[in-house]
Motif scaffolding. Structure first.
Motif, mmCIF file in Angstrom:
data_model
loop_
_atom_site.group_PDB
_atom_site.id
_atom_site.type_symbol
_atom_site.label_atom_id
_atom_site.label_comp_id
_atom_site.label_asym_id
_atom_site.label_seq_id
_atom_site.Cartn_x
_atom_site.Cartn_y
_atom_site.Cartn_z
ATOM 1 N N ARG A 44 0.830 -1.203 0.000
ATOM 2 C CA ARG A 44 0.000 0.000 0.000
ATOM 3 C C ARG A 44 0.866 1.255 0.000
ATOM 4 N N ARG A 45 2.060 1.118 0.505
ATOM 5 C CA ARG A 45 2.921 2.283 0.597
ATOM 6 C C ARG A 45 4.351 1.891 0.233
ATOM 7 N N ARG A 46 4.965 2.738 -0.580
ATOM 8 C CA ARG A 46 6.368 2.513 -0.952
ATOM 9 C C ARG A 46 7.129 3.793 -0.719
ATOM 10 N N GLU A 47 8.298 3.687 -0.182
ATOM 11 C CA GLU A 47 9.153 4.866 -0.037
ATOM 12 C C GLU A 47 10.454 4.590 -0.769
ATOM 13 N N VAL A 48 10.871 5.552 -1.561
ATOM 14 C CA VAL A 48 12.110 5.404 -2.319
ATOM 15 C C VAL A 48 13.073 6.500 -1.873
ATOM 16 N N ALA A 49 14.305 6.113 -1.593
ATOM 17 C CA ALA A 49 15.299 7.102 -1.172
ATOM 18 C C ALA A 49 16.574 6.930 -1.973
ATOM 19 N N LEU A 50 17.221 8.039 -2.240
ATOM 20 C CA LEU A 50 18.528 7.994 -2.873
ATOM 21 C C LEU A 50 19.529 8.676 -1.948
ATOM 22 N N LEU A 51 20.640 7.972 -1.676
ATOM 23 C CA LEU A 51 21.591 8.451 -0.684
ATOM 24 C C LEU A 51 22.973 8.601 -1.296
ATOM 25 N N PRO B 113 21.151 13.699 -8.809
ATOM 26 C CA PRO B 113 20.088 13.554 -7.803
ATOM 27 C C PRO B 113 20.319 14.334 -6.511
ATOM 28 N N LEU B 114 21.561 14.602 -6.159
ATOM 29 C CA LEU B 114 21.852 15.275 -4.886
ATOM 30 C C LEU B 114 22.761 16.468 -5.155
ATOM 31 N N GLN B 115 22.751 17.408 -4.193
ATOM 32 C CA GLN B 115 23.709 18.509 -4.327
ATOM 33 C C GLN B 115 25.091 17.967 -3.997
ATOM 34 N N GLY B 116 26.066 18.386 -4.728
ATOM 35 C CA GLY B 116 27.417 17.927 -4.454
ATOM 36 C C GLY B 116 27.649 16.538 -5.010
ATOM 37 N N ARG B 117 28.925 16.164 -5.054
ATOM 38 C CA ARG B 117 29.300 14.845 -5.578
ATOM 39 C C ARG B 117 29.598 13.915 -4.421
ATOM 40 N N HIS B 118 29.189 12.684 -4.554
ATOM 41 C CA HIS B 118 29.481 11.689 -3.531
ATOM 42 C C HIS B 118 30.138 10.515 -4.219
ATOM 43 N N PRO B 119 31.078 9.842 -3.549
ATOM 44 C CA PRO B 119 31.786 8.758 -4.237
ATOM 45 C C PRO B 119 30.878 7.594 -4.609
ATOM 46 N N TRP B 120 29.852 7.337 -3.783
ATOM 47 C CA TRP B 120 28.945 6.213 -4.030
ATOM 48 C C TRP B 120 27.521 6.639 -3.727
ATOM 49 N N TYR B 121 26.573 5.933 -4.332
ATOM 50 C CA TYR B 121 25.153 6.229 -4.119
ATOM 51 C C TYR B 121 24.406 4.929 -3.832
ATOM 52 N N VAL B 122 23.375 5.034 -3.001
ATOM 53 C CA VAL B 122 22.489 3.892 -2.756
ATOM 54 C C VAL B 122 21.076 4.311 -3.132
ATOM 55 N N LEU B 123 20.425 3.468 -3.908
ATOM 56 C CA LEU B 123 19.005 3.675 -4.192
ATOM 57 C C LEU B 123 18.258 2.572 -3.448
ATOM 58 N N LEU B 124 17.345 2.964 -2.580
ATOM 59 C CA LEU B 124 16.650 1.917 -1.829
ATOM 60 C C LEU B 124 15.159 2.137 -1.839
ATOM 61 N N LEU C 104 14.438 11.727 -0.056
ATOM 62 C CA LEU C 104 13.317 10.787 -0.025
ATOM 63 C C LEU C 104 12.313 11.252 -1.057
ATOM 64 N N ALA C 105 11.906 10.366 -1.938
ATOM 65 C CA ALA C 105 10.966 10.778 -2.989
ATOM 66 C C ALA C 105 9.664 11.268 -2.353
ATOM 67 N N ALA C 106 9.164 12.386 -2.877
ATOM 68 C CA ALA C 106 7.940 12.966 -2.323
ATOM 69 C C ALA C 106 6.706 12.490 -3.084
ATOM 70 N N SER C 107 6.921 11.846 -4.218
ATOM 71 C CA SER C 107 5.781 11.420 -5.039
ATOM 72 C C SER C 107 6.203 10.213 -5.871
ATOM 73 N N ASP C 108 5.220 9.554 -6.459
ATOM 74 C CA ASP C 108 5.517 8.441 -7.364
ATOM 75 C C ASP C 108 6.391 8.899 -8.516
ATOM 76 N N GLU C 109 6.072 10.103 -8.986
ATOM 77 C CA GLU C 109 6.800 10.682 -10.102
ATOM 78 C C GLU C 109 8.289 10.805 -9.753
ATOM 79 N N LYS D 259 10.034 7.476 -9.632
ATOM 80 C CA LYS D 259 10.374 7.011 -10.985
ATOM 81 C C LYS D 259 11.637 7.687 -11.488
ATOM 82 N N ARG D 260 11.738 8.999 -11.189
ATOM 83 C CA ARG D 260 12.930 9.721 -11.657
ATOM 84 C C ARG D 260 14.195 9.163 -11.001
ATOM 85 N N LEU D 261 14.103 8.790 -9.733
ATOM 86 C CA LEU D 261 15.274 8.234 -9.042
ATOM 87 C C LEU D 261 15.635 6.861 -9.626
ATOM 88 N N TRP D 262 14.624 6.032 -9.883
ATOM 89 C CA TRP D 262 14.897 4.734 -10.494
ATOM 90 C C TRP D 262 15.448 4.897 -11.910
#
Ligand code: FAD
Ligand code: ZN
Length: 471
Positions: free
Chosen positions: A219-226, A273-284, A317-322, A325-328
């Motif tokens: 019923r609920r999905r949360e997508v985050a990019l770190l 996806p984020l401000q600044g550069r990071h050596p690695w990213y996690v999409l969860l 943290l994605a605020a919407s389905d849209e 999708k952009r993070l994926w």
């Protein structure tokens, strides 16, 4: 019966659209998805029912014609393409009916040629989830998914294709039909025959239908990019999040910065996806069967603590389905983008999760010593210990000369994988591209058992010869 007689017989039974022999009609069935292999075949058969598959296989058995089963032809190891030119390609694409949907049993019975996305949509239409999900889901077929025991992005929570099957219907190499379709969760009646065919890459028989497990639809999905400092930090975070969310984690993908740079450079529509550069990213992704805010709060709290502990540098943290999708989209763009940076030598490996970071560090060092300037892009489903350890050529290097070192580099990387207790094929299978490596790394006893199984079920050796096991 001569091969010519056999083709006449098949044309009579399957009709003109059921048997293709003109080169231009056969062409799409003979080219591997990445273009690494182009085959030759006798003909392409497109049977539309189990009876027609059985007739086709029996006819070929009589005439001694080898068969290459083919689903969506998205496999990445050359398994669905004929090699010798004497084979019949047996395409399942016309067998695409959903036979039975059973929401109370949480099962669906589908024909092998159903496209994966079609099965996902059918499940969603009765408020259920079919959780197999991968980049090729718009064109790969259930039969191909099962024959190659596909993994994908939700494996961490739902398992791979093998874990999602309750029963199978299979046409055996002599044309008889094994009717193993059942919807039982418990069935301890001897050897589990279905498991032989799952992951067999078309070498034991033709899967024509399957009864699959369904799940409650989240019923609920949360997508985050770190942004994270290192693979070590990502793996520590994985274990913290599994505990904090009570295993609500459904996906956990690692991406290196250079992969994001490739995507930004070559794939329109990608944004940093984020401000600044990071050596690695996690999409969860986390998912819950109930529709309340707690999941998001739990995730926010856990990520807040991870930031304090230095495991996470920045997060969105994605605020919407849209936005999800952009993070994926960024994750998928990395696959596409590598093509535009020159030659890429691939590895689809798995390692115990606890040793993923060590593998990436040592693997990178190893290949940099072999090819100075090489650009590793290790990404993928690290939640299951699965890394696509893809190696882009040095900038400006000669592509052909670089790709000529494919086997040498594979061997070196695979030796490290074995040392760390891993596997040389996590999800794509063996096909023809990895048969020599399989023969090198499996124990003589394992190879002997595999050969004896093959000989027992396919004594004439007509099912996808040369695939999986070396001739
Ligand atoms: P095909 O390529 O047609 O065949 C694969 C093998 O199965 C061949 O050996 C063939 O002979 C055999 N076969 C096919 N149908 C049958 C049948 N009915 N009976 C018996 N044998 C059969 N794979 C993953 O595991 N995880 C991923 O995340 C993933 N991502 C991908 C992303 C992209 C963009 C692409 C192009 C591929 C990806 N793959 C992935 C690989 C591929 O999509 C999968 O292996 C998929 O399961 C193959 O299905 P298919 O129908 O295309 O099979
Ligand atoms: Zn993958």
């Amino acid at each position: 019966m001569t091969p010519r007689d056999a083709l006449d017989r098949l044309r009579d039974r399957l009709g003109p659209s059921g048997l293709l022999t003109a080169p231009e009609d056969m062409e799409p069935f003979l080219m591997e998805w990445r273009g690494r292999k182009h085959g030759n075949g006798l003909a392409v058969a497109r049977p539309a029912s189990t009876e027609e598959v059985a007739f086709t296989v029996a006819t070929c058995a009589e005439a001694g014609i080898p068969i290459v089963p083919q689903g969506g032809n998205t496999g990445l190891v050359g398994g669905s393409i004929p090699d010798a030119g004497t084979e019949l390609v047996l395409s399942l694409s016309r067998m695409n009916r959903i036979r039975r949907m059973d929401p109370l049993d949480f099962t669906v019975t589908v024909e092998a040629g159903c496209v994966l996305q079609q099965v996902q949509e059918a499940a969603a239409s009765v408020d259920r989830l079919f959780p197999l999900s991968l980049g090729a889901e718009g064109s790969c077929q259930i039969g191909g998914n099962l024959a190659s025991n596909a993994g994908g992005i939700l494996t961490i929570r739902y398992g791979n294709a093998r874990d999602l099957v309750l029963g199978l219907e299979v046409v055996l190499p002599d044309g008889r039909v094994w009717e193993g379709l059942n919807a039982l969760r418990k069935n301890n009646t001897g050897y589990d025959l279905k498991d032989l065919f799952i992951g067999s890459e078309g070498t034991l028989g033709v899967i024509t239908a399957a009864t699959l497990k369904l799940f409650p639809r989240p019923r609920r999905r949360e997508v985050a990019l770190l942004g994270v400092p290192s693979p070590d930090a990502a793996i520590e975070l994985l274990s913290i999040l599994r505990a904090a969310t009570s295993d609500a984690l459904t996906a956990f993908e690692l991406m290196p910065r250079n992969g994001i740079d490739f995507a930004l450079r070559h794939v329109t529509g990608t944004i940093d996806p984020l401000q600044g550069r990071h050596p690695w990213y996690v999409l969860l992704e986390v998912a819950s069967g109930t529709d309340d805010e707690t999941l998001r709060e739990t995730l926010e709290t856990a990520l807040g603590e991870a930031v304090e502990a230095g495991l996470v540098e920045d997060a969105v943290l994605a605020a919407s389905d849209e936005q999800s999708k952009r993070l994926w989209f960024i994750r998928e763009a990395i696959v596409e983008a590598q093509k535009h940076e020159g030659g890429s030598i691939k590895h689809d490996i798995s390692i115990p999760v606890s040793r993923v970071a060590e593998f990436i560090a040592r693997g990178t060092e190893l290949v940099e010593a072999l090819v100075p300037g090489i650009r590793p892009v290790p990404f993928g489903h690290v939640g299951d210990g699965n890394i696509h350890f893809n190696l882009t050529q040095p900038e400006g290097a000669d592509t052909a000369a670089y790709l000529a070192r494919w086997d040498e580099i594979n061997r070196a990387v695979h030796d490290l994988v074995l040392e760390l207790g891993g596997s040389i094929s996590a999800e794509h299978g063996i096909g023809t591209f990895k048969t020599a490596e399989l023969a090198r790394v499996k124990s003589p006893l394992e190879l002997e058992l595999m050969r004896r199984l093959k000989a027992a079920i396919d004594p004439a050796g007509l099912m996808n010869p040369g695939k999986l096991l070396m001739p």
